[in-house]
Write an enzyme that holds these catalytic residues in place. Structure first.
Site: not given
Ligand code: ARG
Length: 458
Positions: A23, A110, A155-156, A277, A283, A285, A290, A317, A322, A325
């Protein structure tokens, strides 16, 4: 490949497995929070006599060095480490040797990752709030300047009754104000510390969890170690609040796009916030508006995605977590970018007061007030409604506004009409007679503006 857990394994992890599992490419985003969390942990361990003062000092210095070197780019975060936690710990051991190996005493990744994500998110909640506050300041400025700028209220998407630009902007002021309240609720609820929960069942060391929580600015420790490592409710709440912010921005953008269209021309978006454009030279825009509208889907997607990820996870956990994130980081960055750009666009937009006023005048937005005029002179409302309906039909045939009819034309439909009808249905009268709090009348609006001003001071 540097792993923290090689001891019980006999085979090298397969490259693909390693990369699938890692990660570091995204959790490096909270390297600072990871180091700050470790510093608090070490201070607590020393206070409890689990580490010596000398070990504490050595580790703190090592961590400070890593933080400084990452920040200046001397120490790049590379993917030879599985995650940011391994990166920091491995570098600490490289730098200070055996004392570094004691950092992880009484801690698991964890509770560590639960802490890092919470610390990171807590700061972002405050940043999001700050950006919303700036947007509210721009809205307030527009409200103050436009209590007499008349425009049609819809409205509408059909012209309904005249309002003012201040009143229209005031609606968004209320929405973003509620968004800020949601953020502050979330901050309050999430501000408890998971550190000390260990892998899931606490630890056998005499940790002082209250102390760690205090060092990190939390109200206190989370009260169940299983919950502490597996709670991601605050992310769901934050994504939900971010989705609501995007929904509000998206509605606002939709209006700006409509107002900027050739047919409406209520606003002119500043050149800096428009694009041309490649083929059509005429144009200009509203791309920014948007894009903000478009990115809303992406933020809703993050919310749905995380809800789905979490729904089948048993306590405590699991690695599924993971996945929180990238989604959350992307949503936060997207929303912050959108609020900032939108604020800039709104701050520089030109409102075409005359076009707005003409549009209100030519759309029978005073028809309700014309009916009310008759009611004040004794005509039952249902009859008044019918009379004005017939007048509107007549006006459409004659291509006229109600204000353009002669008194004879009025009297031909009802003898109750007198010279004062013109004053009674002028746009100014229509707006300024609406004086209940929350209505567009200038006096009522001034009171609300004063309250908004007070609110922003706080
Ligand atoms: N990279 C893990 C996460 O984002 C960290 C925790 C890892 N814990 C484990 N028991 N593998 O959740």
């Amino acid at each position: 490949m540097a792993q923290l857990w090689g001891g019980r394994f006999t085979k090298e992890t397969d490259q693909l497995v390693y990369r699938f599992n890692a990660s570091i490419s995204f959790d490096q985003k909270f390297y600072r929070q990871d180091i700050e969390g470790s510093m608090a942990h070490v201070r607590m361990l020393a206070k409890q006599g689990i580490l010596t003062e000398a070990e504490k000092e050595q580790i703190l210095q090592g961590l400070e060095g890593i933080l400084a070197d990452v920040e200046t780019g001397v120490l790049p975060i590379t993917d030879q480490y599985e995650d940011i936690h391994s990166f920091v710990e491995a570098n600490l051991i490289d730098r200070i040797g055996d004392a570094g190996k004691k950092l992880h005493t009484g801690r698991s990744r964890n509770d560590q990752v639960a802490l890092d994500m919470r610390l990171y998110t807590r700061e972002e909640v405050i940043e999001t709030d700050g950006l919303l506050k700036k947007l509210l300041e721009v809205l307030l400025r527009i409200m103050e300047a436009h209590t007499e700028t008349i425009m049609p209220g819809f409205t509408h998407l059909q012209k309904a009754q005249p309002i003012t630009l201040a009143h229209h902007m005031g609606a968004y002021f209320e929405m973003f104000k509620r968004d800020r309240l949601r953020l502050s609720d979330i901050h309050e609820r999430m501000n408890y510390c998971p550190l000390g929960a260990g892998a899931l069942a606490g630890t056998t060391y005499p940790l002082d969890r209250e102390y760690t929580a205090e060092l990190l600015g939390f109200h206190g420790p989370m009260l169940n170690s299983m919950d502490a490592v597996s709670d991601r409710d605050y992310l769901i709440e934050y994504l939900s609040a971010l989705s609501t912010i995007m929904m509000h921005l998206s509605r606002f953008c939709e209006e700006i796009i409509i107002w900027n269209s050739n047919e409406y021309r209520f606003v002119e978006i500043d050149d800096a916030y428009s694009t041309g454009s490649s083929i059509m030279p005429q144009k200009k825009n509203p791309d920014i508006a948007e894009l903000v509208r478009g990115k809303t889907g992406r933020v809703y997607g993050a919310l749905m995605s995380l809800l789905t990820t979490l729904k089948g996870i048993p306590l405590a956990y699991n690695k599924d977590m993971q996945e929180d994130k990238e989604l959350v980081f992307d949503a936060i960055d997207t929303v912050k970018g959108c609020i900032a750009l939108f604020t800039g666009m709104l701050d520089t937009i030109t409102f075409c007061k005359e076009r707005m006023n003409d549009s209100a005048r030519c759309g029978f937005t005073n028809a309700t007030d014309a009916a009310d005029y008759l009611v004040c002179r004794g005509v039952p409302f249902r009859d008044a409604h019918g009379i004005i309906g017939r007048l509107v039909l007549y006006c459409i045939e004659q291509k006229k506004a109600l204000d353009d009819l002669s008194l004879e034309e009025y009297k031909a439909v009802s003898p109750v009409f007198e010279e004062d009808i013109y004053e009674a249905i002028s746009m100014e009268t229509c707006v300024n007679r609406r004086l209940t709090i929350g209505a567009p009348g200038k006096e009522a609006m001034e009171k609300v503006i004063a309250a908004c001003r007070e609110y922003l001071k706080g």
